[in-house]
Design an enzyme around this catalytic site. Sequence first.
Site, mmCIF file in Angstrom:
data_model
loop_
_atom_site.group_PDB
_atom_site.id
_atom_site.type_symbol
_atom_site.label_atom_id
_atom_site.label_comp_id
_atom_site.label_asym_id
_atom_site.label_seq_id
_atom_site.Cartn_x
_atom_site.Cartn_y
_atom_site.Cartn_z
ATOM 1 N N GLU A 177 37.947 23.754 52.117
ATOM 2 C CA GLU A 177 38.511 23.948 53.450
ATOM 3 C C GLU A 177 38.496 22.621 54.206
ATOM 4 O OE1 GLU A 177 38.145 28.336 54.800
ATOM 5 O OE2 GLU A 177 36.306 27.312 55.378
ATOM 6 N N GLY A 202 40.894 32.836 57.672
ATOM 7 C CA GLY A 202 40.249 33.149 58.946
ATOM 8 C C GLY A 202 41.136 34.027 59.803
ATOM 9 N N GLY A 203 41.817 33.410 60.757
ATOM 10 C CA GLY A 203 42.614 34.140 61.749
ATOM 11 C C GLY A 203 43.534 35.212 61.170
ATOM 12 N N TRP A 245 36.024 36.921 58.895
ATOM 13 C CA TRP A 245 36.323 37.365 60.272
ATOM 14 C C TRP A 245 35.670 36.482 61.322
ATOM 15 C CZ3 TRP A 245 35.482 43.454 60.149
ATOM 16 C CH2 TRP A 245 36.346 44.009 59.207
ATOM 17 N N GLU A 290 31.751 25.423 59.976
ATOM 18 C CA GLU A 290 31.249 25.812 61.304
ATOM 19 C C GLU A 290 29.726 25.915 61.306
ATOM 20 O OE1 GLU A 290 33.875 29.166 61.737
ATOM 21 O OE2 GLU A 290 35.569 27.776 61.835
ATOM 22 N N GLY A 307 41.923 26.701 61.717
ATOM 23 C CA GLY A 307 42.219 27.229 63.053
ATOM 24 C C GLY A 307 43.163 26.354 63.853
HETATM 25 P P1 13P Z 1 41.796 29.794 59.611
HETATM 26 O O1 13P Z 1 42.474 30.571 58.510
HETATM 27 O O2 13P Z 1 41.746 30.547 60.916
HETATM 28 O O3 13P Z 1 42.319 28.401 59.724
HETATM 29 O O4 13P Z 1 40.241 29.667 59.179
HETATM 30 C C1 13P Z 1 39.931 29.167 57.920
HETATM 31 C C2 13P Z 1 38.475 29.352 57.686
HETATM 32 O O5 13P Z 1 37.641 28.663 58.234
HETATM 33 C C3 13P Z 1 38.070 30.439 56.778
HETATM 34 O O6 13P Z 1 36.720 30.339 56.457
#
Ligand code: 13P
Length: 260
Positions: free
Chosen positions: A174, A241-242, A12, A104, A180
């Site tokens: 990733e 993520g999203g 999240w 991140e 994102g």
């Molecule tokens: P998104 O699915 O929003 O691209 O994010 C991926 C992510 O960083 C999951 O840890």
Amino acid sequence: MTTRTPLMAGNWKMNLDYKEGLALVESLGEALKGVDESTVEAAVIPPFVDLRTAQTSIATNAFPLALGAQDLSEHVGTGAYTGEISGQMLAALDVTYVLVGHSERREYHREGEAVTNRKVNSAIAAGLTPILCVGEGLDERKAGKQIEYTVAQLEGGLEGLSAEDARRVVIAYEPVWAIGTGEVATPEDAQEVCGAIRETLAALYDQGVAQAVRVLYGGSVKSSNVAEIMAQPDVDGALVGGASLKAEEFAKIVRFADAA
Ligand code: 13P
């Protein structure tokens, strides 16, 4: 298609306070009722402050959901480490998974290989399953260096880990340029690096470890693209993520096999 039990984990990030988080856990839990947990495992990875509420809801309703945390302290147990949360504290909340080395954290909190490796060890010491995140940026991808860059992160994160402990780790590939951005790696791109990760595990340890460890793909995964990514032999799940912030969408991702 993998022979390992797929893991669909929703990161999240810094979204949803505990009330909003509770609402999502409840609607997701309902949407996932009846899912056969021997064929797919679903996990939510909320902010720390949502964990207790999520834990209670999952336990009370017997939702088919595992709980994860987004980070943990490199320090073990208790101590004078203001602002830190130990793996033991997370384990007491029935947390199963913990993200380590997310891009991140690497980018905005300057977490490099050494601290990532210490966090992997802290997670293992607390009985948690670390989800070690690795993946190249756009520059490395353009230079064709995605495998060597990602493998170096993998080796750094696992340094000093025994084969027995390495078996318990989940790896998430990733590619940073796909997070994102709506830019998804092609299924072949995902397979290329996830396959290299598994080969590296075999070289570092043995085939038993390499075949046991789950390797997830993450980066703009949605219900519309998850099936083709999951069709790759070395992709054992997704770190989302999203798309994990919407119950219906994440439930569809968990149920990817039904649509296939
Ligand atoms: P998104 O699915 O929003 O691209 O994010 C991926 C992510 O960083 C999951 O840890």
